[in-house]
Write a protein that holds these residues in place. Structure first.
Motif, PDB file in Angstrom:
ATOM      1  N   ASP A   1       0.804  -1.218   0.000  1.00 57.59           N
ATOM      2  CA  ASP A   1       0.000   0.000   0.000  1.00 57.59           C
ATOM      3  C   ASP A   1       0.839   1.271   0.000  1.00 57.59           C
ATOM      4  O   ASP A   1       0.293   2.374  -0.014  1.00 57.59           O
ATOM      5  N   ALA A   2       2.139   1.128   0.009  1.00 61.32           N
ATOM      6  CA  ALA A   2       3.007   2.299   0.136  1.00 61.32           C
ATOM      7  C   ALA A   2       3.417   2.903  -1.202  1.00 61.32           C
ATOM      8  O   ALA A   2       3.779   4.066  -1.262  1.00 61.32           O
ATOM      9  N   VAL A   3       3.384   2.122  -2.268  1.00 56.64           N
ATOM     10  CA  VAL A   3       3.827   2.625  -3.564  1.00 56.64           C
ATOM     11  C   VAL A   3       2.833   2.248  -4.651  1.00 56.64           C
ATOM     12  O   VAL A   3       2.174   1.219  -4.572  1.00 56.64           O
ATOM     13  N   GLU A   4       2.729   3.126  -5.652  1.00 55.29           N
ATOM     14  CA  GLU A   4       1.969   2.822  -6.854  1.00 55.29           C
ATOM     15  C   GLU A   4       2.967   2.198  -7.817  1.00 55.29           C
ATOM     16  O   GLU A   4       3.818   2.892  -8.355  1.00 55.29           O
ATOM     17  N   SER A   5       2.875   0.901  -8.021  1.00 56.20           N
ATOM     18  CA  SER A   5       3.950   0.200  -8.717  1.00 56.20           C
ATOM     19  C   SER A   5       4.231   0.719 -10.116  1.00 56.20           C
ATOM     20  O   SER A   5       5.387   0.908 -10.467  1.00 56.20           O
ATOM     21  N   ALA A   6       3.224   0.988 -10.938  1.00 50.11           N
ATOM     22  CA  ALA A   6       3.488   1.421 -12.311  1.00 50.11           C
ATOM     23  C   ALA A   6       4.193   2.776 -12.347  1.00 50.11           C
ATOM     24  O   ALA A   6       5.206   2.937 -13.047  1.00 50.11           O
ATOM     25  N   SER A   7       3.696   3.747 -11.602  1.00 46.22           N
ATOM     26  CA  SER A   7       4.327   5.065 -11.630  1.00 46.22           C
ATOM     27  C   SER A   7       5.690   5.037 -10.953  1.00 46.22           C
ATOM     28  O   SER A   7       6.616   5.743 -11.369  1.00 46.22           O
ATOM     29  N   THR A   8       5.836   4.216  -9.926  1.00 48.50           N
ATOM     30  CA  THR A   8       7.121   4.096  -9.244  1.00 48.50           C
ATOM     31  C   THR A   8       8.159   3.483 -10.167  1.00 48.50           C
ATOM     32  O   THR A   8       9.298   3.952 -10.236  1.00 48.50           O
ATOM     33  N   VAL A   9       7.783   2.439 -10.890  1.00 46.62           N
ATOM     34  CA  VAL A   9       8.707   1.801 -11.828  1.00 46.62           C
ATOM     35  C   VAL A   9       9.151   2.798 -12.884  1.00 46.62           C
ATOM     36  O   VAL A   9      10.353   2.927 -13.170  1.00 46.62           O
TER      37      VAL A   9
ATOM     38  N   ALA B   1      19.461   5.089  -6.950  1.00 44.67           N
ATOM     39  CA  ALA B   1      18.088   4.671  -6.629  1.00 44.67           C
ATOM     40  C   ALA B   1      18.005   4.218  -5.175  1.00 44.67           C
ATOM     41  O   ALA B   1      17.050   4.548  -4.459  1.00 44.67           O
ATOM     42  N   PHE B   2      19.001   3.492  -4.718  1.00 44.67           N
ATOM     43  CA  PHE B   2      19.033   3.052  -3.323  1.00 44.67           C
ATOM     44  C   PHE B   2      19.086   4.251  -2.378  1.00 44.67           C
ATOM     45  O   PHE B   2      18.335   4.324  -1.408  1.00 44.67           O
ATOM     46  N   LEU B   3      19.971   5.207  -2.662  1.00 46.77           N
ATOM     47  CA  LEU B   3      20.114   6.374  -1.798  1.00 46.77           C
ATOM     48  C   LEU B   3      18.821   7.185  -1.733  1.00 46.77           C
ATOM     49  O   LEU B   3      18.436   7.663  -0.660  1.00 46.77           O
ATOM     50  N   ILE B   4      18.155   7.336  -2.859  1.00 46.32           N
ATOM     51  CA  ILE B   4      16.872   8.044  -2.862  1.00 46.32           C
ATOM     52  C   ILE B   4      15.850   7.277  -2.040  1.00 46.32           C
ATOM     53  O   ILE B   4      15.073   7.875  -1.288  1.00 46.32           O
ATOM     54  N   GLY B   5      15.858   5.968  -2.131  1.00 43.20           N
ATOM     55  CA  GLY B   5      14.947   5.161  -1.330  1.00 43.20           C
ATOM     56  C   GLY B   5      15.189   5.340   0.162  1.00 43.20           C
ATOM     57  O   GLY B   5      14.241   5.461   0.943  1.00 43.20           O
TER      58      GLY B   5
ATOM     59  N   GLY C   1      12.540   7.127   2.599  1.00 45.14           N
ATOM     60  CA  GLY C   1      12.045   6.365   3.730  1.00 45.14           C
ATOM     61  C   GLY C   1      12.093   7.129   5.038  1.00 45.14           C
ATOM     62  O   GLY C   1      11.361   6.821   5.975  1.00 45.14           O
ATOM     63  N   ARG C   2      12.928   8.148   5.097  1.00 46.10           N
ATOM     64  CA  ARG C   2      13.035   8.982   6.303  1.00 46.10           C
ATOM     65  C   ARG C   2      12.010  10.109   6.316  1.00 46.10           C
ATOM     66  O   ARG C   2      11.849  10.781   7.323  1.00 46.10           O
ATOM     67  N   ALA C   3      11.349  10.338   5.190  1.00 45.47           N
ATOM     68  CA  ALA C   3      10.418  11.458   5.068  1.00 45.47           C
ATOM     69  C   ALA C   3       9.051  11.105   5.645  1.00 45.47           C
ATOM     70  O   ALA C   3       8.711   9.932   5.803  1.00 45.47           O
ATOM     71  N   ASP C   4       8.272  12.141   5.933  1.00 49.32           N
ATOM     72  CA  ASP C   4       6.919  11.939   6.449  1.00 49.32           C
ATOM     73  C   ASP C   4       6.035  11.245   5.413  1.00 49.32           C
ATOM     74  O   ASP C   4       5.194  10.426   5.760  1.00 49.32           O
ATOM     75  N   ASP C   5       6.199  11.593   4.140  1.00 51.00           N
ATOM     76  CA  ASP C   5       5.442  10.961   3.058  1.00 51.00           C
ATOM     77  C   ASP C   5       6.452  10.423   2.046  1.00 51.00           C
ATOM     78  O   ASP C   5       6.854  11.129   1.116  1.00 51.00           O
ATOM     79  N   PRO C   6       6.885   9.176   2.212  1.00 50.00           N
ATOM     80  CA  PRO C   6       7.943   8.627   1.365  1.00 50.00           C
ATOM     81  C   PRO C   6       7.651   8.660  -0.134  1.00 50.00           C
ATOM     82  O   PRO C   6       8.561   8.926  -0.928  1.00 50.00           O
TER      83      PRO C   6
ATOM     84  N   ARG D   1       9.448  11.004  -5.300  1.00 47.68           N
ATOM     85  CA  ARG D   1       9.247  11.715  -6.574  1.00 47.68           C
ATOM     86  C   ARG D   1      10.022  13.032  -6.583  1.00 47.68           C
ATOM     87  O   ARG D   1      10.644  13.379  -7.582  1.00 47.68           O
ATOM     88  N   ASP D   2       9.986  13.747  -5.482  1.00 48.46           N
ATOM     89  CA  ASP D   2      10.701  15.011  -5.381  1.00 48.46           C
ATOM     90  C   ASP D   2      12.207  14.796  -5.525  1.00 48.46           C
ATOM     91  O   ASP D   2      12.877  15.471  -6.309  1.00 48.46           O
ATOM     92  N   TYR D   3      12.731  13.844  -4.765  1.00 43.51           N
ATOM     93  CA  TYR D   3      14.169  13.557  -4.821  1.00 43.51           C
ATOM     94  C   TYR D   3      14.586  13.065  -6.203  1.00 43.51           C
ATOM     95  O   TYR D   3      15.637  13.449  -6.708  1.00 43.51           O
ATOM     96  N   ALA D   4      13.769  12.220  -6.821  1.00 45.80           N
ATOM     97  CA  ALA D   4      14.100  11.704  -8.151  1.00 45.80           C
ATOM     98  C   ALA D   4      14.193  12.845  -9.155  1.00 45.80           C
ATOM     99  O   ALA D   4      15.110  12.879  -9.989  1.00 45.80           O
ATOM    100  N   GLY D   5      13.273  13.793  -9.068  1.00 45.75           N
ATOM    101  CA  GLY D   5      13.325  14.942  -9.967  1.00 45.75           C
ATOM    102  C   GLY D   5      14.576  15.769  -9.760  1.00 45.75           C
ATOM    103  O   GLY D   5      15.255  16.165 -10.727  1.00 45.75           O
ATOM    104  N   LYS D   6      14.908  16.041  -8.513  1.00 43.47           N
ATOM    105  CA  LYS D   6      16.104  16.828  -8.198  1.00 43.47           C
ATOM    106  C   LYS D   6      17.373  16.126  -8.675  1.00 43.47           C
ATOM    107  O   LYS D   6      18.267  16.746  -9.242  1.00 43.47           O
TER     108      LYS D   6
END
Length: 104
Positions: A25-33, A56-60, A64-69, A74-79
């Protein structure tokens, strides 16, 4: 293996891993992939192929430390994609590197 078979295998794998890690329930698999594939492509082509999975690991970990992972990922991936796109440029980067001392 055809593209469709690859996509099916990837979808099944992500679903199985998500289930194994308790992330159903934590990730939307298609958009996450798609997000991870875009990110790792940017890093592989702009910085280093081996740097892609490590990034990818570091972003994960960071997400995982954020209030809304999911939002943070998505924010970190864009940056990080922007950082990777300009990595080899001779000009200064558009955005300064993240200064860890500035974190609260």
């Amino acid at each position: 293996m055809s593209g469709s078979a690859d996509a099916n295998a990837l979808s099944e794998w992500v679903t199985a891993v998500s289930r194994e890690l308790g992330l159903e329930d934590a990730v939307e698999s298609a958009s996450t992939v798609d997000m991870v594939l875009d990110l790792t492509s940017d890093v592989a082509h702009g910085v280093s192929r081996p740097g892609a999975p490590v990034t990818a690991f570091l972003i994960g970990v960071a997400a995982g430390r954020a209030d809304d992972p999911a939002v943070a990922a998505r924010d970190y991936a864009g940056k990080i994609s922007k950082l990777a796109e300009g990595w080899g440029a001779d000009t200064e980067r558009a955005e300064p590197a993240n200064d860890q001392e500035q974190r609260g």
